[in-house]
Design an enzyme around this catalytic site. Structure first.
Site, PDB file in Angstrom:
ATOM      1  N   HIS A   1     -50.382  52.787  82.329  1.00 34.07           N
ATOM      2  CA  HIS A   1     -50.676  54.034  81.618  1.00 34.07           C
ATOM      3  C   HIS A   1     -51.791  54.762  82.352  1.00 34.07           C
ATOM      4  O   HIS A   1     -52.823  54.168  82.682  1.00 34.07           O
ATOM      5  CB  HIS A   1     -51.106  53.747  80.179  1.00 34.07           C
ATOM      6  CG  HIS A   1     -51.288  54.988  79.356  1.00 34.07           C
ATOM      7  ND1 HIS A   1     -50.218  55.747  78.939  1.00 34.07           N
ATOM      8  CD2 HIS A   1     -52.403  55.612  78.882  1.00 34.07           C
ATOM      9  CE1 HIS A   1     -50.673  56.782  78.243  1.00 34.07           C
ATOM     10  NE2 HIS A   1     -51.998  56.720  78.205  1.00 34.07           N
TER      11      HIS A   1
ATOM     12  N   GLY B   1     -53.759  62.689  71.292  1.00 34.08           N
ATOM     13  CA  GLY B   1     -53.666  62.810  72.746  1.00 34.08           C
ATOM     14  C   GLY B   1     -53.831  61.446  73.387  1.00 34.08           C
ATOM     15  O   GLY B   1     -53.583  60.414  72.763  1.00 34.08           O
ATOM     16  N   GLU B   2     -54.232  61.440  74.636  1.00 33.02           N
ATOM     17  CA  GLU B   2     -54.468  60.220  75.414  1.00 33.02           C
ATOM     18  C   GLU B   2     -53.182  59.461  75.744  1.00 33.02           C
ATOM     19  O   GLU B   2     -53.202  58.468  76.445  1.00 33.02           O
ATOM     20  CB  GLU B   2     -55.437  59.264  74.696  1.00 33.02           C
ATOM     21  CG  GLU B   2     -56.775  59.883  74.340  1.00 33.02           C
ATOM     22  CD  GLU B   2     -57.679  58.954  73.538  1.00 33.02           C
ATOM     23  OE1 GLU B   2     -57.340  57.757  73.394  1.00 33.02           O
ATOM     24  OE2 GLU B   2     -58.723  59.419  73.052  1.00 33.02           O
ATOM     25  N   GLY B   3     -52.041  59.908  75.227  1.00 37.62           N
ATOM     26  CA  GLY B   3     -50.789  59.168  75.390  1.00 37.62           C
ATOM     27  C   GLY B   3     -50.660  58.020  74.426  1.00 37.62           C
ATOM     28  O   GLY B   3     -49.904  57.068  74.674  1.00 37.62           O
TER      29      GLY B   3
END
Length: 354
Positions: free
Chosen positions: A65, A320-322
């Protein structure tokens, strides 16, 4: 310096997926001990991964990631409720596994990298998974001048491509996310430029804007996009005009994943805008994307409709941030284990009806 022609030549090399392997996966799924299509999204995942990696499917064990961090000069216009120093502080919290994405990736055994592509402030401590690629300390205020030069934009895009080129030797699949104050404004401006949809449907409150801040955000986007006429631009020119370094780098990450024939998971408004731009450059890129979680930001609906995509997770998240993408990894693991292990009715009958 690599120019735009070099980028487009590279993008044109992206290959289409393997439709023969998709058909083989479908045949195998249909012979399993289950009603046809009864595993829904899991079967879709099997076919998508077959198209990318071939059939029979191998386990996709090594996962990476990548969070891309950058700041945006448009914050000067009062379009964000968060201070600029938040970007570097939260990014460092990720690296220490106490921000949400750091916690999720640690829990799930996924390698996390944070890329400083354009934060105003530096992370002063050393971390092995912090990638230093700062182009500049944030973009210009795009309401007053273009966010970046074409060369800066290309540098950010090629940085994303190069990161995937390097990491594809060690990882089976990828996901990405972002960290950057005011990047829902840059993303909304890009989405408005691509689709010309109603601004009220595109722009959300981001980190929690007031009504006054939300109206200002819409005004800034409309006026800047009309001034530059972003509606007639290609993705690179749009990014340079009203985008951010994080979005440009993520665009490169999607291009890199497709070039290296790797699956990449998409989640969140900002990441999805970058994915939309990537698909506008070469429609084959979409075959390497798996849209996972539906953000609460309203513009996501427009992106999904535009690309004719659906997500399979909807958890009312907009951090957010995935964060939504990494939660999909165990589902992909289960899908591949299912197609590789599940038996046909005849096989089960022979095993147990004795």
């Amino acid at each position: 310096m690599k120019d735009k022609n070099c980028l487009f030549d590279l993008i044109n090399k992206i290959e289409s997926i393997d439709n023969v392997s998709i058909k083989k996966a479908q045949t195998e799924l249909d012979r399993k001990m289950k009603p046809k299509d009864s595993l829904g999204v899991l079967e879709d995942i099997c076919k998508k991964t077959a198209g990318i990696y071939g059939y029979p499917l191998k386990k996709l064990e090594k996962k990476c990631h990548i969070v891309v961090a950058a700041d945006n000069g448009i914050i000067e216009e009062g379009v964000s409720s968060c201070p600029i120093e938040y970007t570097s502080i939260v990014s460092e919290a990720m690296l220490n596994q106490i921000a949400c994405i750091g916690i999720f990736t640690k829990t799930l055994g996924i390698d996390l990298n944070v890329v400083d592509i354009g934060m105003k402030n530096d992370i002063k401590r050393n971390y092995p998974n912090l990638i230093h690629k700062k182009i500049r300390r944030g973009t210009n205020n795009f309401y007053k001048e273009r966010a970046m030069s074409i060369n800066e934009c290309l540098e950010a895009i090629f940085t994303g491509i190069d990161i995937i080129n390097e990491k594809s030797k060690d990882y089976d699949m990828f996901s990405n996310g972002e960290m950057g104050i005011a990047n829902t404004t840059t993303s909304s401006a890009l989405l408005y430029s691509v689709t010309r949809q109603n601004i009220d449907d595109i722009v959300g409150r981001g980190g929690g804007l007031s009504d006054e801040g939300l109206n200002k955000k819409k005004k800034v986007i409309i006026e800047a996009c009309e001034r530059y006429n972003t509606f007639e631009m290609d993705a690179v020119e749009m990014l340079a005009s009203v985008g951010g370094f994080d979005l440009a780098c993520m665009l490169g990450i999607y291009i890199g994943a497709a070039l290296n024939k790797k699956l990449i998971l998409v989640d969140g408004f900002i990441s999805s805008v970058a994915a939309l731009l990537a698909c506008s450059l070469n429609k084959n890129i979409q075959d390497y994307l798996l849209f996972t979680h539906k953000s609460e930001e309203p513009g996501v609906n427009i992106i999904l409709d535009y690309l004719k995509e659906k997500t399979f997770l909807n958890m009312n998240m907009r951090l957010g941030e995935g964060t939504g993408a990494v939660l999909a990894y165990p589902i992909i693991d289960c899908a591949i284990e299912m197609i590789n292990t599940m038996k046909s009715p005849e096989e089960v009958y022979n095993l147990f009806n004795k």
